[in-house]
Scaffold this motif. Structure first.
Motif, PDB file in Angstrom:
ATOM      1  N   GLN A  52       0.836  -1.202   0.000  1.00 42.37           N
ATOM      2  CA  GLN A  52       0.000   0.000   0.000  1.00 42.37           C
ATOM      3  C   GLN A  52       0.871   1.251   0.000  1.00 42.37           C
ATOM      4  N   TYR A  53       1.924   1.254   0.799  1.00 43.98           N
ATOM      5  CA  TYR A  53       2.837   2.386   0.867  1.00 43.98           C
ATOM      6  C   TYR A  53       3.502   2.622  -0.491  1.00 43.98           C
ATOM      7  N   ILE A  54       3.927   1.549  -1.142  1.00 53.46           N
ATOM      8  CA  ILE A  54       4.539   1.675  -2.471  1.00 53.46           C
ATOM      9  C   ILE A  54       3.535   2.258  -3.456  1.00 53.46           C
ATOM     10  N   GLY A  55       2.290   1.792  -3.401  1.00 56.81           N
ATOM     11  CA  GLY A  55       1.251   2.326  -4.284  1.00 56.81           C
ATOM     12  C   GLY A  55       1.039   3.813  -4.063  1.00 56.81           C
ATOM     13  N   GLU A  56       1.036   4.231  -2.788  1.00 57.05           N
ATOM     14  CA  GLU A  56       0.874   5.656  -2.486  1.00 57.05           C
ATOM     15  C   GLU A  56       2.061   6.463  -3.004  1.00 57.05           C
ATOM     16  N   LEU A  57       3.267   5.928  -2.856  1.00 60.41           N
ATOM     17  CA  LEU A  57       4.449   6.626  -3.369  1.00 60.41           C
ATOM     18  C   LEU A  57       4.406   6.740  -4.889  1.00 60.41           C
ATOM     19  N   GLU A  58       3.955   5.680  -5.561  1.00 63.54           N
ATOM     20  CA  GLU A  58       3.850   5.730  -7.023  1.00 63.54           C
ATOM     21  C   GLU A  58       2.833   6.775  -7.460  1.00 63.54           C
ATOM     22  N   ALA A  59       1.721   6.880  -6.735  1.00 61.50           N
ATOM     23  CA  ALA A  59       0.708   7.883  -7.070  1.00 61.50           C
ATOM     24  C   ALA A  59       1.269   9.293  -6.868  1.00 61.50           C
ATOM     25  N   LYS A  60       1.989   9.509  -5.778  1.00 55.42           N
ATOM     26  CA  LYS A  60       2.605  10.816  -5.531  1.00 55.42           C
ATOM     27  C   LYS A  60       3.626  11.140  -6.620  1.00 55.42           C
ATOM     28  N   LEU A  61       4.407  10.153  -6.999  1.00 58.82           N
ATOM     29  CA  LEU A  61       5.412  10.360  -8.047  1.00 58.82           C
ATOM     30  C   LEU A  61       4.756  10.763  -9.359  1.00 58.82           C
ATOM     31  N   ALA A  62       3.629  10.143  -9.676  1.00 58.24           N
ATOM     32  CA  ALA A  62       2.909  10.498 -10.907  1.00 58.24           C
ATOM     33  C   ALA A  62       2.425  11.943 -10.848  1.00 58.24           C
ATOM     34  N   VAL A  63       1.921  12.373  -9.695  1.00 55.70           N
ATOM     35  CA  VAL A  63       1.475  13.763  -9.539  1.00 55.70           C
ATOM     36  C   VAL A  63       2.663  14.709  -9.694  1.00 55.70           C
ATOM     37  N   TYR A  64       3.783  14.373  -9.052  1.00 54.86           N
ATOM     38  CA  TYR A  64       4.971  15.232  -9.152  1.00 54.86           C
ATOM     39  C   TYR A  64       5.460  15.314 -10.596  1.00 54.86           C
ATOM     40  N   ALA A  65       5.383  14.209 -11.334  1.00 55.35           N
ATOM     41  CA  ALA A  65       5.800  14.229 -12.736  1.00 55.35           C
ATOM     42  C   ALA A  65       4.907  15.168 -13.548  1.00 55.35           C
ATOM     43  N   HIS A  66       3.586  15.124 -13.289  1.00 54.37           N
ATOM     44  CA  HIS A  66       2.672  16.023 -13.998  1.00 54.37           C
ATOM     45  C   HIS A  66       2.943  17.481 -13.625  1.00 54.37           C
ATOM     46  N   LEU A  67       3.214  17.723 -12.351  1.00 57.93           N
ATOM     47  CA  LEU A  67       3.514  19.098 -11.926  1.00 57.93           C
ATOM     48  C   LEU A  67       4.808  19.606 -12.564  1.00 57.93           C
ATOM     49  N   ALA A  68       5.799  18.737 -12.650  1.00 52.25           N
ATOM     50  CA  ALA A  68       7.063  19.136 -13.282  1.00 52.25           C
ATOM     51  C   ALA A  68       6.846  19.444 -14.762  1.00 52.25           C
ATOM     52  N   GLN A  69       6.035  18.617 -15.424  1.00 51.10           N
ATOM     53  CA  GLN A  69       5.738  18.862 -16.839  1.00 51.10           C
ATOM     54  C   GLN A  69       4.992  20.184 -16.997  1.00 51.10           C
ATOM     55  N   ALA A  70       4.045  20.430 -16.111  1.00 55.37           N
ATOM     56  CA  ALA A  70       3.286  21.687 -16.182  1.00 55.37           C
ATOM     57  C   ALA A  70       4.209  22.889 -15.962  1.00 55.37           C
ATOM     58  N   ARG A  71       5.124  22.773 -15.011  1.00 60.91           N
ATOM     59  CA  ARG A  71       6.076  23.862 -14.771  1.00 60.91           C
ATOM     60  C   ARG A  71       6.929  24.102 -16.005  1.00 60.91           C
ATOM     61  N   ASP A  72       7.394  23.033 -16.625  1.00 65.35           N
ATOM     62  CA  ASP A  72       8.189  23.168 -17.851  1.00 65.35           C
ATOM     63  C   ASP A  72       7.375  23.825 -18.958  1.00 65.35           C
ATOM     64  N   ASP A  73       6.097  23.418 -19.091  1.00 64.09           N
ATOM     65  CA  ASP A  73       5.237  24.017 -20.112  1.00 64.09           C
ATOM     66  C   ASP A  73       5.108  25.519 -19.901  1.00 64.09           C
ATOM     67  N   VAL A  74       4.917  25.939 -18.658  1.00 67.06           N
ATOM     68  CA  VAL A  74       4.778  27.371 -18.360  1.00 67.06           C
ATOM     69  C   VAL A  74       6.085  28.094 -18.677  1.00 67.06           C
ATOM     70  N   GLN A  75       7.200  27.524 -18.238  1.00 69.20           N
ATOM     71  CA  GLN A  75       8.496  28.162 -18.464  1.00 69.20           C
ATOM     72  C   GLN A  75       8.823  28.271 -19.955  1.00 69.20           C
ATOM     73  N   LEU A  76       8.353  27.318 -20.749  1.00 68.03           N
ATOM     74  CA  LEU A  76       8.645  27.329 -22.187  1.00 68.03           C
ATOM     75  C   LEU A  76       7.554  28.016 -22.999  1.00 68.03           C
ATOM     76  N   GLY A  77       6.562  28.568 -22.299  1.00 63.29           N
ATOM     77  CA  GLY A  77       5.519  29.315 -22.983  1.00 63.29           C
ATOM     78  C   GLY A  77       4.485  28.448 -23.684  1.00 63.29           C
ATOM     79  N   ARG A  78       4.419  27.184 -23.347  1.00 60.91           N
ATOM     80  CA  ARG A  78       3.431  26.280 -23.953  1.00 60.91           C
ATOM     81  C   ARG A  78       2.145  26.350 -23.127  1.00 60.91           C
ATOM     82  N   ILE A  79       1.466  27.482 -23.224  1.00 63.39           N
ATOM     83  CA  ILE A  79       0.263  27.696 -22.422  1.00 63.39           C
ATOM     84  C   ILE A  79      -0.849  28.266 -23.295  1.00 63.39           C
TER      85      ILE A  79
END
Length: 97
Positions: A52-79
């Motif tokens: 269960q803990y591993i599953g929760e960590l994987e879910a958090k990692l997926a959210v962090y990956a999406h947030l990082a992609q969104a930050r990159d999109d904003v920084q590169l003007g892909r908005i």
């Protein structure tokens, strides 16, 4: 290796299974073969908690990956403005009718 892990030889699985099983409810038990660590046993409850803990960590990692992609999109003007996005969505829905 964690100091809370008990170490037992593999022959003890056959001769002292009940004792080893009871030990796993307290701490994991490392089983050795020819003096080398081979397998770690843990209680089913501990296994379920870890999965269960591993599953929760994987879910958090997926959210962090999406947030990082969104930050990159904003920084590169892909908005786009929210108005443009909703207008595109409405156009697509209208074309489906």
């Amino acid at each position: 290796m964690s100091p809370n892990i008990s170490i037992r030889p593999s022959k003890d699985i056959r001769t002292n299974y009940a004792q080893i099983s009871a030990m796993t409810r307290q701490n994991p038990v490392a089983i050795t073969v020819n003096g080398r660590e081979d397998t770690v046993l843990l209680s089913h409850e501990d296994f379920q908690e870890q999965m269960q803990y591993i599953g929760e960590l994987e879910a958090k990692l997926a959210v962090y990956a999406h947030l990082a992609q969104a930050r990159d999109d904003v920084q590169l003007g892909r908005i786009q403005s929210a108005e443009d996005v909703f207008a595109d969505i409405l156009r697509e829905l209208e074309s489906m009718e």
